[in-house]
Enzyme design. Structure first.
Site, mmCIF file in Angstrom:
data_model
loop_
_atom_site.group_PDB
_atom_site.id
_atom_site.type_symbol
_atom_site.label_atom_id
_atom_site.label_comp_id
_atom_site.label_asym_id
_atom_site.label_seq_id
_atom_site.Cartn_x
_atom_site.Cartn_y
_atom_site.Cartn_z
ATOM 1 N N PRO A 175 0.582 -1.336 -0.020
ATOM 2 C CA PRO A 175 -0.010 0.078 -0.043
ATOM 3 C C PRO A 175 0.793 1.242 -0.125
ATOM 4 O O PRO A 175 0.498 2.310 -0.469
ATOM 5 C CB PRO A 175 -0.832 -0.153 1.414
ATOM 6 C CG PRO A 175 -0.899 -1.648 1.495
ATOM 7 C CD PRO A 175 0.246 -2.047 1.273
ATOM 8 N N GLU B 202 5.103 -5.493 -13.569
ATOM 9 C CA GLU B 202 6.570 -5.727 -13.736
ATOM 10 C C GLU B 202 7.354 -4.480 -14.176
ATOM 11 O O GLU B 202 8.365 -4.708 -14.492
ATOM 12 C CB GLU B 202 6.487 -6.903 -14.542
ATOM 13 C CG GLU B 202 5.927 -8.293 -14.484
ATOM 14 C CD GLU B 202 6.686 -8.881 -13.206
ATOM 15 O OE1 GLU B 202 7.874 -9.150 -13.408
ATOM 16 O OE2 GLU B 202 6.084 -8.889 -12.073
#
Length: 396
Positions: free
Chosen positions: A131, A373
């Site tokens: 987060p 990614e």
């Protein structure tokens, strides 16, 4: 000097098998699971078993040099071919095949021989993002504290692909926050371990057939030998071991983008021909229809994406440092697929924007391929550092 771009014959079976699955399993159910987000695609169970059998057979051949050649065409090249073909069918379903998670690529990248054997048949998701951070992988705050023969892991991970379906997850955690990025290691954690919980599943723009989870670790206990790589903290090497994971996974994500892009290009070409504008490579682009000229430009970018992906995968197979090439393939393919799919929607107009065709779905699915990614901006930053010889501290 002649360059032969033909793939070795031993890889033909991978391409054929994957394309058949994409055409006859993925395409027919693509819309079904796009509309039924979070519903598990049971049709993939049998495909997962077949894929496992194929991997067992292929492992015996991995690392073998091709006859008369000094190079290896192995697991990484096979992985990008598999990803390209399956993503032509449906990239979300490709990410949902049992036993083929992004965490499996991480294990393949940094595991020792004993770990490769022990985790050879697991389905591993990848848990990096938290987060409190996204692109800055060095900002990991999830902790791993040694406790006898185990580690206790605490923290929360978000955007975990296949996070509720896989049986294991590769977790990035720090052994000592005061040591910075050098202390970040990756751990293979069983999802049924005590202290591991899936908090929720995300609702997404695309790849809806793939689940994306939030996972919490509360004193999750894992054996010490589930740590991938060395437990030593080496500030000189920073966290190169865990980052090596991306050198393997980024070409695979690039191949996913290539697969989706090819699907969109094929549909775009069909629409142009139906409208009376065939693509003619023997005629100067300047005198052809504007939409045809745009198609040819996008197709050339798509070809470049695929060649960059092949190079990055080949280098990984041959133990050649490929961080620059992996980022180049991911950056080019990610940018190209979003442009190709959006142009296909534009050319197809109302037909391509409607749910009667898969074009609009490909446009939604493609955006994530330029994000996960490592975002487009992060790839550009990595490429600049490698080209200019700068460190992450020198060029931020």
């Amino acid at each position: 000097m002649a360059i032969n771009l033909e793939l070795p014959e031993k890889l033909d079976s991978t391409v054929e098998r994957s394309h058949l699955a994409a055409e006859h399993i993925f395409r027919p159910i693509s819309r079904k699971y796009d509309l039924a987000e979070h519903e598990y695609p049971v049709e993939l169970d049998e495909l997962g078993k077949l894929a496992k059998q194929a991997r067992t057979t292929e492992r015996a051949a991995e690392g073998e040099k091709d006859s008369g050649e000094d190079t290896v065409n192995g697991a990484n090249l096979r992985a990008v071919l598999n990803a390209r073909e399956l993503s032509w069918g449906d990239v979300g379903l490709m990410l949902s095949i049992p036993g083929q998670g992004l965490g499996n690529a991480a294990i393949a990248a940094v595991a020792n021989e004993e770990q490769l054997e022990r985790f050879g048949d697991v389905w591993a998701a990848m848990a990096i993002t938290e987060p409190g951070f996204g692109s800055d992988s060095a900002a990991v705050s999830t902790t791993a504290v040694r406790d006898g023969d185990d580690y206790l892991i605490n923290g929360e991970k978000i955007f975990v692909t296949a996070g509720s379906r896989a049986d294991h997850v590769v977790v990035w955690a720090t052994l000592d926050k005061s040591q910075g990025r050098a202390a970040i290691k990756s751990f293979v954690v069983p999802l049924d371990a005590e202290g591991v919980s899936v908090e929720r599943l995300e609702h997404k723009l695309g790849i809806k057939s793939s689940d994306t989870a939030v996972i919490r670790f509360a004193d999750a206990r894992v054996p010490a030998d589930n740590l991938l790589g060395t437990p030593d903290i080496d500030v000189k090497k920073a966290f190169g071991g865990v980052m090596q994971t991306f050198d393997n996974t980024r070409p695979v994500v690039a191949a996913m983008a290539v697969g989706v892009g090819r699907a969109a290009l094929e549909e775009m070409r069909r629409m142009l021909e139906e409208a009376g504008h065939p693509v003619d490579y023997d005629t100067p682009v300047a005198v052809q229809h504007a939409a045809v000229a745009e198609f040819i430009r996008l197709e050339s970018d798509w070809e470049a994406s695929w060649l960059l992906t092949l190079r990055a995968a080949w280098m990984a197979d041959n133990a050649t440092p490929n961080s620059l090439e992996a980022s180049m393939s991911k950056a080019k393919a990610g940018r190209t697929v979003t442009e190709v799919t959006n142009k296909a929607v534009e050319i197809g107009a109302t037909g391509a924007y409607a749910e009667t065709e898969l074009v609009e779905k490909w446009a939604r699915d493609s955006k994530i391929l330029d994000i996960f990614e490592g975002t487009q901006q992060i790839q550009q930053l990595i490429i600049a550092r490698r080209v200019l010889g700068k460190s992450s501290a020198d060029l931020k």
